[in-house]
Motif scaffolding. Structure first.
Motif, PDB file in Angstrom:
ATOM      1  N   UNK A 309      39.992   8.655 -38.926  1.00 50.27           N
ATOM      2  CA  UNK A 309      39.548   8.173 -40.230  1.00 50.27           C
ATOM      3  C   UNK A 309      40.723   8.066 -41.191  1.00 50.27           C
ATOM      4  N   UNK A 310      41.638   9.038 -41.138  1.00 50.82           N
ATOM      5  CA  UNK A 310      42.819   8.984 -42.001  1.00 50.82           C
ATOM      6  C   UNK A 310      43.704   7.792 -41.656  1.00 50.82           C
ATOM      7  N   UNK A 311      43.815   7.482 -40.378  1.00 51.16           N
ATOM      8  CA  UNK A 311      44.649   6.340 -39.963  1.00 51.16           C
ATOM      9  C   UNK A 311      44.077   5.036 -40.506  1.00 51.16           C
ATOM     10  N   UNK A 312      42.773   4.866 -40.369  1.00 47.70           N
ATOM     11  CA  UNK A 312      42.163   3.624 -40.865  1.00 47.70           C
ATOM     12  C   UNK A 312      42.193   3.561 -42.390  1.00 47.70           C
ATOM     13  N   UNK A 313      42.117   4.709 -43.037  1.00 45.11           N
ATOM     14  CA  UNK A 313      42.252   4.714 -44.491  1.00 45.11           C
ATOM     15  C   UNK A 313      43.655   4.259 -44.902  1.00 45.11           C
ATOM     16  N   UNK A 314      44.667   4.704 -44.168  1.00 45.78           N
ATOM     17  CA  UNK A 314      46.038   4.276 -44.464  1.00 45.78           C
ATOM     18  C   UNK A 314      46.216   2.789 -44.167  1.00 45.78           C
ATOM     19  N   UNK A 315      45.630   2.325 -43.090  1.00 50.46           N
ATOM     20  CA  UNK A 315      45.749   0.909 -42.746  1.00 50.46           C
ATOM     21  C   UNK A 315      45.118   0.022 -43.823  1.00 50.46           C
ATOM     22  N   UNK A 316      44.088   0.544 -44.502  1.00 50.53           N
ATOM     23  CA  UNK A 316      43.489  -0.225 -45.592  1.00 50.53           C
ATOM     24  C   UNK A 316      44.413  -0.324 -46.799  1.00 50.53           C
ATOM     25  N   UNK A 317      45.400   0.573 -46.877  1.00 52.19           N
ATOM     26  CA  UNK A 317      46.361   0.505 -47.975  1.00 52.19           C
ATOM     27  C   UNK A 317      47.458  -0.518 -47.718  1.00 52.19           C
ATOM     28  N   UNK A 318      47.577  -0.959 -46.476  1.00 50.82           N
ATOM     29  CA  UNK A 318      48.628  -1.908 -46.122  1.00 50.82           C
ATOM     30  C   UNK A 318      48.160  -3.339 -46.399  1.00 50.82           C
ATOM     31  N   UNK A 319      49.121  -4.224 -46.450  1.00 47.24           N
ATOM     32  CA  UNK A 319      48.825  -5.645 -46.654  1.00 47.24           C
ATOM     33  C   UNK A 319      49.359  -6.442 -45.469  1.00 47.24           C
ATOM     34  N   UNK A 320      48.716  -7.577 -45.194  1.00 47.86           N
ATOM     35  CA  UNK A 320      49.129  -8.445 -44.093  1.00 47.86           C
ATOM     36  C   UNK A 320      50.107  -9.491 -44.608  1.00 47.86           C
ATOM     37  N   UNK A 321      50.978  -9.932 -43.709  1.00 51.96           N
ATOM     38  CA  UNK A 321      51.876 -11.022 -44.068  1.00 51.96           C
ATOM     39  C   UNK A 321      51.130 -12.347 -43.968  1.00 51.96           C
ATOM     40  N   UNK A 322      51.801 -13.433 -44.177  1.00 51.64           N
ATOM     41  CA  UNK A 322      51.140 -14.752 -44.200  1.00 51.64           C
ATOM     42  C   UNK A 322      50.606 -15.142 -42.830  1.00 51.64           C
ATOM     43  N   UNK A 323      51.179 -14.576 -41.779  1.00 49.31           N
ATOM     44  CA  UNK A 323      50.721 -14.926 -40.426  1.00 49.31           C
ATOM     45  C   UNK A 323      49.621 -14.011 -39.918  1.00 49.31           C
ATOM     46  N   UNK A 324      49.306 -12.969 -40.648  1.00 48.38           N
ATOM     47  CA  UNK A 324      48.303 -11.980 -40.249  1.00 48.38           C
ATOM     48  C   UNK A 324      48.635 -11.306 -38.918  1.00 48.38           C
ATOM     49  N   UNK A 325      49.896 -11.255 -38.583  1.00 54.20           N
ATOM     50  CA  UNK A 325      50.324 -10.592 -37.351  1.00 54.20           C
ATOM     51  C   UNK A 325      51.149  -9.332 -37.629  1.00 54.20           C
ATOM     52  N   UNK A 326      51.406  -9.085 -38.862  1.00 54.34           N
ATOM     53  CA  UNK A 326      52.264  -7.956 -39.217  1.00 54.34           C
ATOM     54  C   UNK A 326      51.705  -7.291 -40.467  1.00 54.34           C
ATOM     55  N   UNK A 327      51.637  -5.968 -40.442  1.00 54.80           N
ATOM     56  CA  UNK A 327      51.192  -5.191 -41.588  1.00 54.80           C
ATOM     57  C   UNK A 327      52.412  -4.670 -42.338  1.00 54.80           C
ATOM     58  N   UNK A 328      52.345  -4.740 -43.653  1.00 54.47           N
ATOM     59  CA  UNK A 328      53.441  -4.280 -44.501  1.00 54.47           C
ATOM     60  C   UNK A 328      52.944  -3.072 -45.288  1.00 54.47           C
ATOM     61  N   UNK A 329      53.697  -1.976 -45.230  1.00 52.51           N
ATOM     62  CA  UNK A 329      53.348  -0.751 -45.944  1.00 52.51           C
ATOM     63  C   UNK A 329      54.553  -0.280 -46.741  1.00 52.51           C
ATOM     64  N   UNK A 330      54.285   0.354 -47.863  1.00 49.08           N
ATOM     65  CA  UNK A 330      55.333   0.960 -48.684  1.00 49.08           C
ATOM     66  C   UNK A 330      55.074   2.456 -48.754  1.00 49.08           C
TER      67      UNK A 330
END
Length: 773
Positions: A309-330
């Motif tokens: 659940x924590x992993x998916x919560x973190x993934x929701x904080x990330x944004x996708x690039x224009x190709x939707x193949x890469x997640x960007x996190x800060x």
């Protein structure tokens, strides 16, 4: 070790995670626990994010696991020993775990539901048995006594004699009806009154209490019940009686018409109860087998679901690039842990089998980094005490290491007793030695958890209490004469001041004169001389000693806290704070209260026992210092009055410097004062951030080779946001708080003296009572 004295240096990094390896990379970072993620989708609703479906699945599994844990604890099944820390399951294994949990829930709920039905049936049969056994003694009637077909619809004389028994009704030919059942004992009085008021006396109520406790089907608690038998006449009265029984939640059971029928019903109930006991026992055995099987893996599942659940919560904080193949996190990451961060991303990419690796890129930022202070099991308790009052700003000095000494020592000053300290230290040492015991670590008792988490604090408090107990020479309110007292009574007789006959017989209290040679041979080697425990003026002596020591300890503690600010000002390259903030604060504190400490120590050193009667009062001198008076009071030393006037003037002049110095200096810098002296010392202030953080950011940017034009541009933008009124208000609040705090905190440190005396007197009374009994 550096982060113990100052928070870790942080940097903002950008993570580029491939879609196939993002889950494994986040899992690796979570196992290390060294980064803090930023939300890159603040404008997106939580229910509209990418991984909402996975989070709902995790919440459903959490609900099932909570149900399993409740049932396991209700069945009193022990959970497996040992620490369990499994890694987060792979996404392809989640459906398997979900299927197992759903199957367990369906099976467990069905078995539990059947068990509850069986228990309810068993309770009803048991109540029916008690009802038949007790109502046998209420009414003895036979079929021969009943008129077979004679019925009367009205009996006018019943209104005159409302209290009728069974035999009179039978002689009149009335057809009696019976309602029997069970009711809770606390309701029987109200039930009886309601029957009397509604039925106008056309009923006869008999009841008796059951000897044993029966389980309440609604609450599951054992309750006392009462068996009742209601005899009524007429169908309308019968309907009213039934409605009243329903209102009071009575358990109504059919009443047999004859003894033969009663005996047959009792035999049938006995057989059914035996069969129900057998079936219920087998059901409980099967339920226990299901719960035992679930208990073997339930903790592993709980941890896995939480991590997932924590992993998916973190993934929701990330944004996708224009190709939707890469997640960007800060993320904010300690600078020293950047190599570990890169290795974690490489390991996550390797586990997922991604062809394109994930990587990290450090980016500059003007935002305030979070404060990270690494702790261990020894320092975590003291760090929690400090953070209870507030978390320090980024890269500020951490006061927790010094609290390791000051906090237990101040406690020991208040509760200084050798025996008390030994008990505390042994108790804390036992918790430290058995700190890995799972039963001690995982309990539901909040008070015990507080003690266990602070075991090292209690250990230090116990050790320091042993030390101060030796200083006070106090062990359960009794003194220890280890080295022998420095006072001698024989010298008073040898000098002729005392005589064996007149002095001892006529005086209840004797005074030892230290001016007589041989009476006082020197101070006790460690702590207070044990002879003071026998002295009648012991409390007066300890009052003066502990009160002055409390003032000295308190002012030293406050001065140390102010001096710690030097390291912050030097670290953030704000040397003007040394002259405009720290120096006025020290002058105000030391010129007033530091001088008080000087007078205490000077009086101890300057006046001996020979001239102690001539020693002036320090309190009077301190009051006269503010009134600038010195007439009529002998001075402690020559030139005292002039020195006191000088110190008061310095203290008063430091207040406007503290109030106006920093705002005026920063206003001068804001209007180009730094350009005229040719130095880059400008004050840049951005709302929500401190100047210390910004100077550190500039230093980091200069080390990384940032372009000077960027600095000048940011400087111009920050100058536009400088607000002199805001800065002046902030400094005014700080000045008022500091000046009043110096006075109030000095008085607050007298609690050390008050609680120390209260603790000693309480122990003394307790010990005396124990001796008397």
């Amino acid at each position: 070790m550096g982060s113990l004295f100052r928070s870790e240096e942080m940097c903002l990094t950008q993570l580029f995670l491939q879609s196939g390896s993002a889950y494994d990379c986040i899992s690796e970072l979570g196992e290390m626990g060294m980064v803090e993620f930023r939300d890159l989708n603040p404008s997106v609703n939580l229910f509209q994010r990418k991984f909402v479906t996975e989070l709902k699945r995790c919440e459903e599994m959490e609900r099932i696991l909570g149900y399993l844990l409740r049932e396991i604890k209700r069945a009193d099944i022990p959970l497996p020993e040992g620490e369990v820390n499994p890694v987060a399951p792979l996404p392809k294994h989640v459906l398997v775990i979900m299927e197992q949990l759903q199957r367990l829930e369906v099976e467990l709920s069905e078995v539990t539901r059947n068990k509850e039905k069986l228990q309810k049936n068993l309770l009803e049969l048991t109540e029916y048995t008690h009802m038949l056994r007790i109502t046998r003694n209420f009414v003895h009637r036979s079929a021969e006594c009943e008129p077979p077909q004679v019925q009367y619809e009205e009996f006018p004389f019943l209104e005159k004699d409302s209290m009728m028994d069974y035999s009179s009704m039978q002689r009149l030919g009335a057809k009696l009806g019976f309602i029997s059942g069970l009711i809770q004992r606390r309701k029987i009085e109200a039930f009886e009154r309601m029957l009397w008021r509604v039925c106008k006396g056309y009923t006869i109520l008999s009841y008796s209490e059951i000897d044993e406790y029966l389980e309440d089907p609604d609450t599951g608690e054992p309750t006392k019940s009462v068996v009742f038998l209601i005899s009524y006449w007429g169908e309308q009265i019968g309907q009213k009686v039934k409605k009243i029984c329903d209102c009071y939640h009575c358990h109504v059971y059919p009443y047999p018409n004859s003894n033969e029928e009663r005996n047959d019903v009792v035999e049938g109930l006995r057989t059914r109860i035996q069969d129900l006991h057998t079936v219920l026992h087998r059901t409980e055995d099967y339920l226990r087998q299901v719960l035992n099987k679930a208990s073997e893996s339930v903790y592993t599942w709980v941890i896995q679901v939480k991590k997932m659940k924590a992993i998916y919560h973190i993934l929701n904080l990330c944004s996708f690039d224009v190709t939707n193949k890469c997640l960007i996190a800060e993320v904010w990451c300690p600078v020293n842990d950047l190599p570990i961060l890169r290795r974690a991303l490489e390991e996550g990419s390797r586990k997922s089998g991604a062809t394109v690796p994930s990587f990290v890129n450090r980016i500059p930022s003007n935002d305030t980094p979070p404060t990270l202070i690494r702790t261990n099991k020894f320092t975590s308790g003291f760090q929690n005490i400090v953070e209870a009052y507030g978390v320090g700003n980024y890269r500020e000095v951490n006061p927790a290491p010094y609290t390791i000494i000051t906090f237990p020592f101040l406690f020991a000053v208040m509760f200084g007793d050798l025996g008390h300290g030994v008990i505390m230290a042994l108790f804390a040492l036992w918790m430290v030695l058995y700190e890995d015991n799972r039963k001690l670590k995982r309990t539901r008792n909040e008070i015990w958890n507080t003690f266990f988490e602070g075991r090292y604090i209690i250990l230090m408090m116990g050790l320091f209490s042993v030390y101060t107990g030796l200083i006070y020479n106090d062990c359960f309110s009794k003194s220890l004469n280890i080295f022998g007292s420095g006072w001698s009574v024989n010298a008073m007789f040898e000098s002729g001041n005392w005589t064996w006959d007149s002095t001892l017989r006529t005086n209840a209290f004797l005074t030892l004169d230290p001016n007589v040679p041989g009476v006082f041979n020197g101070p006790y080697p460690l702590g207070i001389d044990p002879i003071w425990n026998l002295a009648s003026n012991r409390l007066t002596f300890l009052n003066s000693y502990k009160m002055k020591m409390s003032v000295i300890v308190g002012i030293s503690h406050m001065s140390f806290g102010v001096i710690l600010g030097i390291f912050n000002h030097l670290h953030f390259r704000k040397k003007f704070n040394l002259y405009l903030v720290l120096l006025p604060e020290l002058l105000f504190l030391l010129c007033l209260f530091g001088y008080l400490v000087f007078m205490i120590i000077y009086k101890w050193l300057a006046f001996s026992a020979r001239d102690s009667q001539m020693a002036p009062s320090i309190l009077i001198h301190f009051i006269n210092m503010f009134l600038m008076q010195g007439d009529g009071v002998p001075p402690l030393f020559p030139g005292q009055v002039g020195l006191q006037v000088f110190l008061v003037v310095i203290a008063l002049l430091s207040v406007p410097v503290l109030l106006l110095g920093k705002p005026v200096y920063l206003y001068w810098l804001h209007n180009g004062g730094a350009n005229r002296i040719g130095m880059y010392r400008g004050y840049e202030r951005v709302r929500r951030h401190s100047e210390e953080e910004l100077s550190l950011m500039r230093a980091n940017d200069m080390e990384e080779g940032s372009v000077p034009s960027d600095l000048s541009t940011s400087r111009e933008q920050q100058k536009e946001e400088f607000d002199f009124g805001d800065m002046f208000l902030h400094q005014s609040i700080h000045t008022i708080e500091y000046c009043l705090g110096c006075i109030s905190n000095t008085a607050s440190y007298l609690r050390l003296w008050a609680l120390s005396l209260a603790h000693a007197r309480e122990y003394q009374h307790t010990t005396s009572n124990c001796i008397l009994y």
